[in-house]
Each structure stands twice: as C-alpha cells, then as structure tokens.
Design a protein around this motif. Structure first.
Motif: not given
Ligand SMILES: O=C(O)CCC(=O)C(=O)O
Length: 319
Positions: A46-47, A43, A174, A134-135, A131
């Motif tokens: 990516k986020w 994340c 994040v 991703d974390i 999502l």
C-alpha cells in the motif's frame, strides 16, 4: 588523499524468522542480522508516495533538507525545514523539485518526532493512526519494553551518518532498497566519535590522513530489500544510504531496566545514566590532571588508562 574501501563482511541474513527463532536464538547473541520473510502487513503493497500523502494528511513534519546526498553534521550542509507530511512525501519521491528550499536537486530526510518533541515520544500509532493500521510490528519484544516507533522517509541517494543508538532497534524497510553498513561497539575507538556520531562521513572513500585508524575497522555490510528488517542491537554503529525513495519504520525498545534511561529523553539517544555520570567524572579527572606539569600529567594519565583497561574491559589481556 582518499582511498576507496573495498573489504567488508556480509551482514548475516536469516529467512522466515518466527517469534521463537528471534527471541531464543537471534536476540540473545546481540549481533546485527537482516531478518527476511517476516510478516509486516499490507504496508508493503500500500505505501506508495501517493497513498502515504493521502492517508498521512497535512500534519507538519520537521525534515532535513540537504543540497547533496551526503548529510554532513560537522559542516551542517543541511537545514531543518517544516512541510506538511503529504507535500514532503511527494517531494521525497521526486528527483527534481519545482518548489525547493535550496536547489532543485535537494534531498529530503524525515526522522519523525513526537507531536511536541520536548515532551512526546515518536509513535506512529499516535501521529499517523491511519497509516499505523497498515504495518504489523513483529512482536519480538515485550510490549512494556517499547520505547518509540519512528517514520524514516528518504529521498533516493541520501546518506545518514554513522551513529549508535542506546536502545535495541528493528529497522523495518517497507519500500525502497537501502545499503547498511554496521560497526561493532568494539570499534568505537577507531570511528572518531563526536557524541553518538562518527566524524568519518565518507565511509567509502577514506581520508586516511585525517582518519588513519578507520581503515582498521571491521565493517559489516548488506542491502535491505523491501520487507526486510534489520535488527540493530543497542550501541552498534550504523550508516545508511537510501538507494531508492525509501519508507521505513524503526522500533526502539529498552534492553536495560527503565532506571538506566533518562526519563526526559524523548528522542531515545541519550547515553545510559551511569555512562553519562562516568563521562562527567572522567572530564573532572582530566581537568584535575591539568593541574600537574606535563611530565607528571602524562605519567598519571597512563596509570589511569591502564586502570580503565584492566578493570573495565573484558577483552583486555595484560601482557
Ligand atoms: O533507515 C534509516 O533511515 C536510518 C535508520 C536508523 O538510523 C535507525 O534505525 O536507528
């Protein structure tokens, strides 16, 4: 008259926190700590706002919209509005808006809720399954204690008032930096509480006339950098300012046995049931004291305070 607050204690920072270090050394102390170097998954890379908008989709989310960075729950200077998640994220990442509710400089804050907030608890793996992959939520508590996982997405500058939660909390930052200010539960009587929130909104420039006790609080402060996790034990007060466009997920879990919590509380901020009952009993006791003339009311009120201090507070040393 307002005066700037300059003194604080830095929040304790611990690096490379393993499961054993957290569960055996950090958690039992029940003090707030910034945990650095914990694996939180892809994340962090990516986020971006674009990626969140693309993968998070157009699900409607309820957001706070404020004309100024400091949200004020007393004057209610913010409004609740709904936007598709992808539109909201893009707006929150911008400083100026072409489409707005209040003004082009408005600020946004999302505290994600369950699909039907009256029945459902916020859980990013249900509301944002793509999502959520991703974390990596650090396995620092037993799975059966999990309560909720909450997206916190904020415009640069926005400030959330000082409040406490009744569950233990890992605030996983994040993206973006965040200033956090923390007060111990022992400071509750100097924070001018209104339910779970402090009425002292400007904690950096104190209105001493209105809040004379606040300047005697012990204040912990720190900056969360992307990838940092703040452990906030239940009942510790926290106030946050997003210094940048910020994306965080916080995970609440139950410290106490299930039967202490209100099973209808989907938000996770209702006081434990015995505390709620005790408050109701105290309200009745106060109403009962009102039947007495002032001189007697004050005398018996003092005796009640003394009984509470000597029977319920461990840090009370009778003189
Ligand atoms: O980081 C935020 O925006 C608020 C965090 C918070 O209030 C919480 O984790 O309980």
């Amino acid at each position: 008259m307002s005066s700037p607050i300059k003194t604080f204690k830095p929040l304790h920072v611990v690096s490379d926190v393993s499961h054993t270090l957290f569960t055996e050394e950090i958690y039992p102390k029940r003090l707030p700590v910034i945990l650095r170097g914990v694996e939180i998954g892809p994340c962090q890379e990516k986020w971006t706002a674009e990626y969140l908008a693309e993968k998070g989709g157009g699900k409607e989310v309820k957001i706070h919209v404020a004309p100024t960075p400091q949200m004020d729950f007393i004057q209610k200077n913010f409004v609740y509005r709904s936007l598709p998640f992808n539109e909201f994220v893009q707006r929150a990442a911008r400083l100026k808006q072409d489409n707005f509710f209040i003004s082009e400089n408005e600020k946004y804050y999302l505290r994600a809720l369950g699909d039907d907030p009256r029945k459902d608890i916020a859980d990013i793996s249900h509301q944002f399954p793509e999502l959520a992959q991703d974390i990596h939520i650090p396995p620092f508590f037993n799975k059966d204690r999990f309560f909720s996982s909450v997206f916190r997405i904020a415009s640069p500058g926005i400030q959330l008032w000082t409040h406490y939660d009744v569950m233990d909390n890992l605030l996983i930052q994040v993206n973006g930096r965040k200033r956090v200010v923390i007060f111990s539960p022992k400071e509750a009587d100097k924070l001018y509480l209104n339910g779970d929130k402090s009425e002292v909104l400007d904690i950096d420039n104190l209105d001493e006339k209105k809040f004379p006790l606040f300047s005697h609080t012990e204040r912990y402060e720190g900056i969360l950098n992307p990838g940092d996790i703040l452990f906030i034990p239940a009942l510790w007060f926290h106030n946050v300012i997003s210094l940048d466009f910020g994306v965080a997920v916080n995970v609440f879990w139950k410290h106490l046995d299930d039967n202490f919590y209100d099973s209808k509380d989907t938000y996770g901020n209702k006081d434990p049931l015995p505390a709620t009952r005790a408050m109701q009993i105290l309200d009745r006791a106060l109403k009962t004291l009102d039947e007495l003339p002032l001189e007697y009311r004050e005398f018996y009120a003092r005796r009640l305070v003394h009984r509470i201090q000597s029977k319920a507070l461990c840090d009370h040393h009778p003189t």
